[in-house]
Design a protein around this motif. Structure first.
Motif, PDB file in Angstrom:
ATOM      1  N   LEU A   1      -6.324  -3.378   2.759  1.00 26.43           N
ATOM      2  CA  LEU A   1      -5.881  -2.050   3.159  1.00 26.43           C
ATOM      3  C   LEU A   1      -7.110  -1.172   3.400  1.00 26.43           C
TER       4      LEU A   1
ATOM      5  N   ARG B   1       3.016  -2.031   4.292  1.00 28.00           N
ATOM      6  CA  ARG B   1       1.699  -2.497   4.716  1.00 28.00           C
ATOM      7  C   ARG B   1       1.018  -2.997   3.452  1.00 28.00           C
TER       8      ARG B   1
ATOM      9  N   GLY C   1       0.840  -1.182   0.000  1.00 29.49           N
ATOM     10  CA  GLY C   1       0.000   0.000   0.000  1.00 29.49           C
ATOM     11  C   GLY C   1       0.883   1.242   0.000  1.00 29.49           C
ATOM     12  N   THR C   2       0.276   2.390   0.189  1.00 28.92           N
ATOM     13  CA  THR C   2       1.038   3.636   0.140  1.00 28.92           C
ATOM     14  C   THR C   2       0.672   4.545   1.308  1.00 28.92           C
ATOM     15  N   CYS C   3       1.561   5.476   1.591  1.00 33.05           N
ATOM     16  CA  CYS C   3       1.199   6.649   2.389  1.00 33.05           C
ATOM     17  C   CYS C   3       1.060   7.796   1.395  1.00 33.05           C
TER      18      CYS C   3
ATOM     19  N   TYR D   1      -4.213   4.783   1.019  1.00 36.78           N
ATOM     20  CA  TYR D   1      -3.351   3.600   1.060  1.00 36.78           C
ATOM     21  C   TYR D   1      -3.263   2.885  -0.295  1.00 36.78           C
TER      22      TYR D   1
ATOM     23  N   SER E   1      -5.612   1.269  -1.856  1.00 34.78           N
ATOM     24  CA  SER E   1      -6.193  -0.052  -1.633  1.00 34.78           C
ATOM     25  C   SER E   1      -6.687  -0.699  -2.922  1.00 34.78           C
TER      26      SER E   1
END
Length: 295
Positions: free
Chosen positions: A82, A33, A10-12, A88, A90
């Motif tokens: 996510l 994550r 996932g991402t921030c 994120y 998702s």
């Protein structure tokens, strides 16, 4: 039956998002994550997905239209989800994990460009298909540029709650606003790109901070100044945001150099109430095939 378990970070949010030469682009900030899926070939039935994974189902249906996959049926099981509507990535992570599993079962090599185009046929997409950081024209794929692995960094992800309907957000016409910000966006991306090329997290952080600050002209980010204050206290590199989500991220040294207890203590002194935080590592994008069963 043949099956494959794969995961995608996932991402921030993004280290950069803006307009370059008139094309909306972004550089996602992948973190450790993960979205995890199991794809299993089944005798019949088409693509069988959980009801809340319609985008993943559509992406797999598109991927199955090509030879040599035509006629296959698949069961999709979500092993780790996510959070949605926060930044994120998702939906993109689910789609890419599913496509990765499918091509693995088909004995093919995973192509970030081809997988991203499949995702883009469903919705605007994050740049997490590549094994590192990448610049992506997230609406139409006109720009795809692999930048390289991220320099060592962690990110303290902060969220004060709520969600953003990214589909509705991406339907807005922001061309005029983005055009006015073009010089800032060029500078922000140049800093991020130079930071990746030179393995300099400070430059990446400066570019991310510039991108985050510029975006307040498009979407209100009420806690951004607090995050900058926390970053200064922690001697961080900068602040990233989910440009179309709720997340903020304070970019910090990687490798466990910043103790989470100290982050929480400092955050409690400078942040307004209601936040939740978690410390993650910034990682390379791209799918990870965790397990394959050839039946």
């Amino acid at each position: 039956m043949k099956s494959c378990t794969s995961s995608v970070p996932g991402t921030c949010g993004e280290l950069f998002q803006g307009s370059l030469d008139g094309i909306p682009c972004l550089v996602s900030c992948p973190v450790d994550r993960m979205a995890r899926l199991r794809i299993t070939e089944i005798p019949s039935g088409g693509v069988v997905c959980p009801p809340d994974m319609s985008k993943t189902k559509r992406a797999l249906e598109l991927a199955l239209e090509a030879e040599p996959r035509r006629g296959k049926s698949l069961l999709v099981e979500r092993l780790n989800a996510l959070p949605e509507g926060k930044g994120y990535a998702s939906s993109t992570a689910d789609i890419l994990a599913a496509v990765s599993g499918l091509v693995s079962l088909s004995g093919e090599k995973f192509s970030p460009e081809k997988a991203t185009r499949t995702a883009l046929a469903v919705e605007p997409t994050d740049s997490i298909a590549w094994p590192g950081l990448a610049l992506l024209g997230h609406r139409d794929g006109r720009v795809m540029e692999f930048l390289g692995p991220p320099p060592p960094m962690s990110v303290y992800i902060l969220d004060w709650g709520g969600t953003v309907d990214t589909g509705e957000f991406n339907r807005k016409d922001m061309r005029d606003v983005l055009s006015a910000m073009a010089p800032l966006h060029r500078e922000a991306f140049a800093l991020v790109k130079a930071g990746v090329e030179q393995c300099d997290p400070g430059l990446v952080g400066k570019g991310a901070s510039l991108s985050a600050g510029a975006w307040t002209g498009i979407m209100e980010k009420p806690h951004l100044d607090e995050c900058f204050r926390l970053c200064a206290r922690l001697d961080g590199y900068g602040v990233c945001i989910a440009h179309s989500g709720t997340l903020y991220g304070v970019l910090l040294p990687g490798g466990g150099m910043t103790v989470e207890e100290e982050i929480v203590r400092q955050a409690g002194e400078v942040l307004s109430p209601g936040w939740e935080g978690r410390l993650q590592s910034v990682v390379c994008g791209g799918p990870r095939v965790e397990e394959r069963n050839d039946g």
